[in-house]
Motif scaffolding. Structure first.
Motif, PDB file in Angstrom:
ATOM      1  N   ASN A 139     -50.611 103.681 -16.628  1.00 29.09           N
ATOM      2  CA  ASN A 139     -49.880 103.573 -15.367  1.00 29.09           C
ATOM      3  C   ASN A 139     -50.816 103.326 -14.199  1.00 29.09           C
ATOM      4  N   ASP A 142     -51.752  99.774 -14.344  1.00 32.27           N
ATOM      5  CA  ASP A 142     -50.634  98.930 -13.945  1.00 32.27           C
ATOM      6  C   ASP A 142     -50.467  98.903 -12.440  1.00 32.27           C
ATOM      7  N   HIS A 143     -50.636 100.046 -11.777  1.00 31.76           N
ATOM      8  CA  HIS A 143     -50.499 100.091 -10.320  1.00 31.76           C
ATOM      9  C   HIS A 143     -51.580  99.259  -9.648  1.00 31.76           C
ATOM     10  N   LYS A 146     -50.945  95.631 -10.230  1.00 33.07           N
ATOM     11  CA  LYS A 146     -49.751  95.174  -9.528  1.00 33.07           C
ATOM     12  C   LYS A 146     -50.071  94.678  -8.120  1.00 33.07           C
ATOM     13  N   TYR A 147     -51.018  95.306  -7.450  1.00 33.61           N
ATOM     14  CA  TYR A 147     -51.362  94.937  -6.071  1.00 33.61           C
ATOM     15  C   TYR A 147     -52.563  93.991  -5.991  1.00 33.61           C
ATOM     16  N   ASP A 148     -53.174  93.653  -7.120  1.00 34.83           N
ATOM     17  CA  ASP A 148     -54.276  92.684  -7.171  1.00 34.83           C
ATOM     18  C   ASP A 148     -55.357  93.023  -6.145  1.00 34.83           C
ATOM     19  N   TYR A 181     -48.199 106.327  -7.602  1.00 36.66           N
ATOM     20  CA  TYR A 181     -47.003 106.099  -6.790  1.00 36.66           C
ATOM     21  C   TYR A 181     -46.566 107.343  -6.025  1.00 36.66           C
ATOM     22  N   VAL A 213     -47.916  89.755  -3.127  1.00 41.17           N
ATOM     23  CA  VAL A 213     -47.842  90.619  -4.316  1.00 41.17           C
ATOM     24  C   VAL A 213     -46.640  91.551  -4.305  1.00 41.17           C
ATOM     25  N   VAL A 214     -46.153  91.956  -3.132  1.00 39.75           N
ATOM     26  CA  VAL A 214     -45.004  92.875  -3.081  1.00 39.75           C
ATOM     27  C   VAL A 214     -43.788  92.250  -2.418  1.00 39.75           C
ATOM     28  N   ARG A 257     -42.183 100.436  -5.178  1.00 38.68           N
ATOM     29  CA  ARG A 257     -43.411  99.841  -4.682  1.00 38.68           C
ATOM     30  C   ARG A 257     -43.808 100.514  -3.373  1.00 38.68           C
TER      31      ARG A 257
END
Length: 412
Positions: A139, A142-143, A146-148, A181, A213-214, A257
């Protein structure tokens, strides 16, 4: 004459038997009369052999009778004599005292229902813990993916000149916060620096990256002088800002997010707006208001930054020294700003330092390439030399950073 074994009789018993035999012979000589005919028939040697044979037969009879009597009497009355038979008897007794297992030579195993259940539960518990730890690590990855953030760091390092330490500090805060998160309070970063060092450019890069990205709906770019001009009521501006943040936070909660709010020209914000931001940073809010990133950009504290850089420019050139110096500079900025408003005591300060002349040259090269001009180094050095600089410790620091670079290139 047959030989007698030494272990049949003890020495004491043999001597007593010989004495008794001698006395018996003497008695027989006294009681039995001599036969003249027998003396003439046998020679003296044969008579001696007959006497020895009679002695042996008598000793043998007495030994048999003594053994039978000894077997009838208790063993305590007999003399203790060591034999190997006693040792074998003791070994047999010891062997008899051991636990005998079944004939298949395998130890007894408990039945299936009698086995302990702790071992299966321990194995199951270990598997569950391993899966939870593995899932938590996945996780986290992944976080971050997710935001690169890796791509963001490369972009800032390539397009923000002369602010390596400031970019590293900014990325450390973002990486730590965006790796999970669930949080206990929002992340508030306050970027401070003199004019022309790249604050607004940094804000545009952050906005462009997080929108990609978001999504556009989870990123807010707020300009204090544009969204809340001096003619506008500061109370109304504070209400509008709070409502806008609440709308973005509700959307981010549904998408799971973390939204980003970039507040430029923070030095122009009036007290009601600062009070509204302070309320948004309180840790005792609902969960959706705790998962958000605020980035404030302004020139507050630029005097302390200029003074600190000029005073320590000639002290050392090592990276560790400059790291400690910039940490001290951030503490000085935070303490000076906390006197103006309590909001600045709740934020993490990121200081952008003065740009050297080499950084200004890089700004000229970047701008001329963007406008389609051939980057002649001699011409670029000439243009960079026309700007104003601070001189300290053998170095030249631009007084206005790269702010006049665009105007100079447009005149070409």
């Amino acid at each position: 004459m047959p030989k007698m074994r030494d272990n049949d009789l003890s020495n004491g018993g043999l001597e007593s038997q010989v004495d008794e035999e001698g006395r018996g012979e003497e008695e027989e000589k006294k009681t039995t009369p001599l036969n003249p005919s027998s003396q003439s028939l046998f020679s003296p040697q044969l008579k001696a052999m007959m006497r020895i044979r009679n002695k042996y037969q008598a000793l043998k009879k007495r030994r048999i009778s003594s053994n039978s009597a000894a077997a009838a009497t208790p063993r305590a009355n007999m003399p203790e004599v060591f034999t190997f038979e006693q040792l074998t008897e003791q070994k047999k007794r010891r062997r008899k005292s051991r636990v005998l297992f079944p004939s298949d030579s395998r130890k007894f195993l408990p039945k299936e229902k009698e086995r302990s259940r702790a071992k299966p539960f321990l194995i199951l518990f270990s598997i569950i813990v391993f899966l939870q730890v593995y899932n938590a690590i996945e996780n986290l990855d992944d976080h971050v993916v997710k935001y690169d953030l890796e791509g963001l760091e490369k972009t800032l390092g390539r397009e923000v000149f002369g602010q390596k330490r400031g970019v590293e500090t900014l990325m450390e805060h973002l990486r730590d916060y965006l790796s999970t998160y669930s949080h206990k309070r929002p992340l508030a970063l306050s970027v401070h620096g003199p004019s022309g060092v790249g604050k607004s450019h940094l804000g545009r890069l952050l906005t462009r990256h997080f929108r990609s990205v978001v999504g556009d709906q989870l990123v807010v770019q707020y300009f204090a002088l544009h969204n809340c001009p001096p003619s506008e009521s500061p109370g109304r501006c504070a209400v509008e800002l709070t409502a806008r943040v609440a709308q973005v936070v509700a959307r981010a909660e549904a998408d799971e997010r973390i939204p980003v709010v970039v507040l430029d020209e923070a030095h122009a914000m009036r007290p009601p707006v600062l009070n509204a931001l302070l309320e948004l940073l309180r840790p005792d809010q609902s969960n959706e208001f705790l998962n958000i990133v605020y980035v404030l950009l302004g020139s507050l504290g630029h005097e302390e930054i200029i003074r600190h850089v000029l005073q320590n420019s000639s002290s050392s050139s090592s990276s560790s020294f400059w790291k400690s110096q910039e940490d001290d500079m951030e503490d000085v900025i935070r303490s000076s700003l906390a006197e103006q408003h309590p909001l600045w005591a709740e934020v993490d300060v990121v200081a952008l330092t003065l740009l050297e002349k080499s950084h200004v040259v890089e700004c000229f090269l970047e701008e001329m390439t963007r406008e389609g001009f051939y980057p002649d180094l001699g011409h670029v050095d000439q243009l960079a030399g026309e700007l104003s600089y601070y001189s300290a410790g053998g170095r030249q620091y631009s007084q206005n950073g790269c702010k006049q670079v665009v105007a100079k290139v447009n005149l070409l």
